[in-house]
Write a protein that holds these residues in place. Structure first.
Motif, short mmCIF file in Angstrom:
data_model
loop_
_atom_site.label_atom_id
_atom_site.label_comp_id
_atom_site.label_asym_id
_atom_site.label_seq_id
_atom_site.Cartn_x
_atom_site.Cartn_y
_atom_site.Cartn_z
N VAL A 18 0.79 -1.42 0.08
CA VAL A 18 0.11 -0.02 -0.05
C VAL A 18 0.92 1.36 0.07
CG1 VAL A 18 -1.71 1.26 1.31
CG2 VAL A 18 -2.01 -1.41 1.41
N SER A 19 1.92 1.41 0.94
CA SER A 19 2.69 2.44 0.92
C SER A 19 3.86 2.10 1.69
CB SER A 19 2.24 3.68 1.75
OG SER A 19 2.02 3.25 3.05
N GLN A 20 5.03 3.10 1.24
CA GLN A 20 6.36 2.73 1.92
C GLN A 20 6.88 4.21 2.35
OE1 GLN A 20 9.22 1.48 -0.83
NE2 GLN A 20 11.03 2.03 0.53
N GLU A 21 7.28 4.21 3.60
CA GLU A 21 8.00 5.42 3.85
C GLU A 21 9.06 5.11 4.83
OE1 GLU A 21 6.29 8.72 6.40
OE2 GLU A 21 4.49 8.26 5.10
N ASN A 30 -3.84 -11.18 1.73
CA ASN A 30 -5.02 -11.65 1.46
C ASN A 30 -6.00 -10.81 2.18
OD1 ASN A 30 -4.12 -14.03 -0.18
ND2 ASN A 30 -4.00 -15.21 1.55
N GLY A 31 -6.08 -9.45 1.79
CA GLY A 31 -6.99 -8.55 2.59
C GLY A 31 -7.03 -8.33 3.87
N THR A 32 -6.00 -8.69 4.74
CA THR A 32 -5.57 -8.24 5.94
C THR A 32 -4.36 -7.40 5.91
OG1 THR A 32 -6.16 -10.55 6.90
CG2 THR A 32 -5.00 -9.06 8.37
N ALA A 33 -4.50 -6.07 6.33
CA ALA A 33 -3.58 -5.14 6.55
C ALA A 33 -2.50 -5.27 7.73
CB ALA A 33 -4.08 -3.61 6.93
N TYR A 34 -1.17 -5.09 7.20
CA TYR A 34 -0.12 -5.23 8.21
C TYR A 34 1.01 -4.00 8.08
CZ TYR A 34 -1.33 -10.15 8.54
OH TYR A 34 -2.19 -11.29 8.80
N THR A 35 1.67 -3.54 9.22
CA THR A 35 2.69 -2.89 9.15
C THR A 35 3.93 -3.64 9.31
OG1 THR A 35 1.27 -1.06 9.75
CG2 THR A 35 3.21 -0.62 10.01
N VAL A 36 5.00 -3.44 8.54
CA VAL A 36 6.05 -4.06 8.50
C VAL A 36 7.29 -3.18 8.68
CG1 VAL A 36 7.69 -5.55 7.37
CG2 VAL A 36 5.39 -6.05 7.20
N LYS A 37 8.16 -3.29 9.45
CA LYS A 37 9.32 -2.37 9.71
C LYS A 37 10.54 -3.20 9.41
CE LYS A 37 11.16 1.11 12.81
NZ LYS A 37 10.83 2.01 13.79
N MET A 38 11.17 -2.40 8.34
CA MET A 38 12.60 -3.08 7.87
C MET A 38 13.81 -2.93 8.81
SD MET A 38 11.38 -4.74 5.16
CE MET A 38 12.71 -5.20 4.06
N GLU A 39 14.46 -3.65 9.05
CA GLU A 39 15.87 -3.82 9.87
C GLU A 39 16.60 -2.59 9.31
OE1 GLU A 39 17.90 -7.16 10.84
OE2 GLU A 39 16.12 -8.28 11.42
N GLU A 40 16.70 -2.50 8.12
CA GLU A 40 17.82 -1.43 7.34
C GLU A 40 16.71 -0.71 6.31
OE1 GLU A 40 21.08 -3.05 5.52
OE2 GLU A 40 21.35 -4.43 6.96
N GLU A 41 17.10 0.48 6.36
CA GLU A 41 16.54 1.46 5.53
C GLU A 41 16.81 0.81 4.14
OE1 GLU A 41 16.18 6.26 4.52
OE2 GLU A 41 16.63 5.49 6.50
N LEU A 42 15.61 0.91 3.26
CA LEU A 42 15.90 0.51 2.07
C LEU A 42 16.47 1.73 1.08
CD1 LEU A 42 12.15 -0.93 0.95
CD2 LEU A 42 14.31 -2.10 1.42
N LYS A 43 17.47 1.52 0.28
CA LYS A 43 18.05 2.61 -0.60
C LYS A 43 17.31 2.78 -1.69
CE LYS A 43 22.61 1.05 1.12
NZ LYS A 43 23.95 0.51 0.71
N THR A 44 16.97 4.15 -1.84
CA THR A 44 16.62 4.52 -3.38
C THR A 44 17.53 4.89 -4.30
OG1 THR A 44 16.57 6.72 -2.52
CG2 THR A 44 14.69 5.42 -1.85
N VAL A 45 17.28 4.47 -5.35
CA VAL A 45 18.16 4.29 -6.63
C VAL A 45 17.83 5.79 -7.21
CG1 VAL A 45 19.01 3.36 -8.76
CG2 VAL A 45 18.32 2.33 -6.87
N LYS A 46 18.80 6.82 -7.27
CA LYS A 46 18.76 7.90 -8.04
C LYS A 46 19.25 8.01 -9.32
CE LYS A 46 18.64 10.49 -3.49
NZ LYS A 46 19.08 11.64 -2.99
#
Length: 143
Positions: A18-21, A30-46
């Motif tokens: 749904v979203s990523q911040e 399967n229709g159930t909402a979850y919030t997942v926190k990653m151990e490392e911040e995802l790197k954005t490719v510029k």
């Protein structure tokens, strides 16, 4: 944002992100909402962007060889190098003075200001905007 389908141990899972911040992702499995926190911040490719800085050197008009016909008093403005006409600043009947901008010629990715070396009246404009010209081709005639 994105939809995925996973098959784990013969069980199908439909996952929709749904979203990523930063390192927190909101998703539905399967229709159930979850919030997942990653151990490392995802790197954005510029994607790099090319930035051109303006030239600090003053623009100097291109000196054009003019051919004057002694009998008729005509002056011809010719192309100093092959290029494409970017803009025309005069039309037939215009009066020009020494140093007036006649047209802009793009050659070798550079814009060249073509100016008048003598005063006179424009009698012919032999080029148009977007037209390619060859070296020594007559572009404008003055009288």
């Amino acid at each position: 944002m994105k939809n995925f389908t996973f098959n784990i141990n013969d069980n199908n899972y439909s996952v929709r992100i749904v979203s990523q911040e930063k390192n927190t992702i909101d998703l539905e499995v399967n229709g159930t909402a979850y919030t997942v926190k990653m151990e490392e911040e995802l790197k954005t490719v510029k994607t790099p962007t090319l930035v051109r800085t303006a030239s600090k050197a003053a623009l100097e008009p291109v000196k054009i060889k003019t051919s004057a016909s002694a009998a008729a008093g005509k002056i011809t403005i010719t192309a100093p190098i092959p290029g494409v006409v970017l803009s025309l600043n005069v039309k037939v009947g215009d009066t020009v003075k020494d140093g007036d901008l006649l047209l802009v010629l793009e050659a070798m990715k550079m814009e060249n200001n073509i100016t008048s070396e003598k005063s006179g009246v424009v009698t012919a404009v032999n080029v148009g905007v977007g037209q390619q010209v060859l070296q020594s081709e007559v572009m404008i005639e003055l009288e």
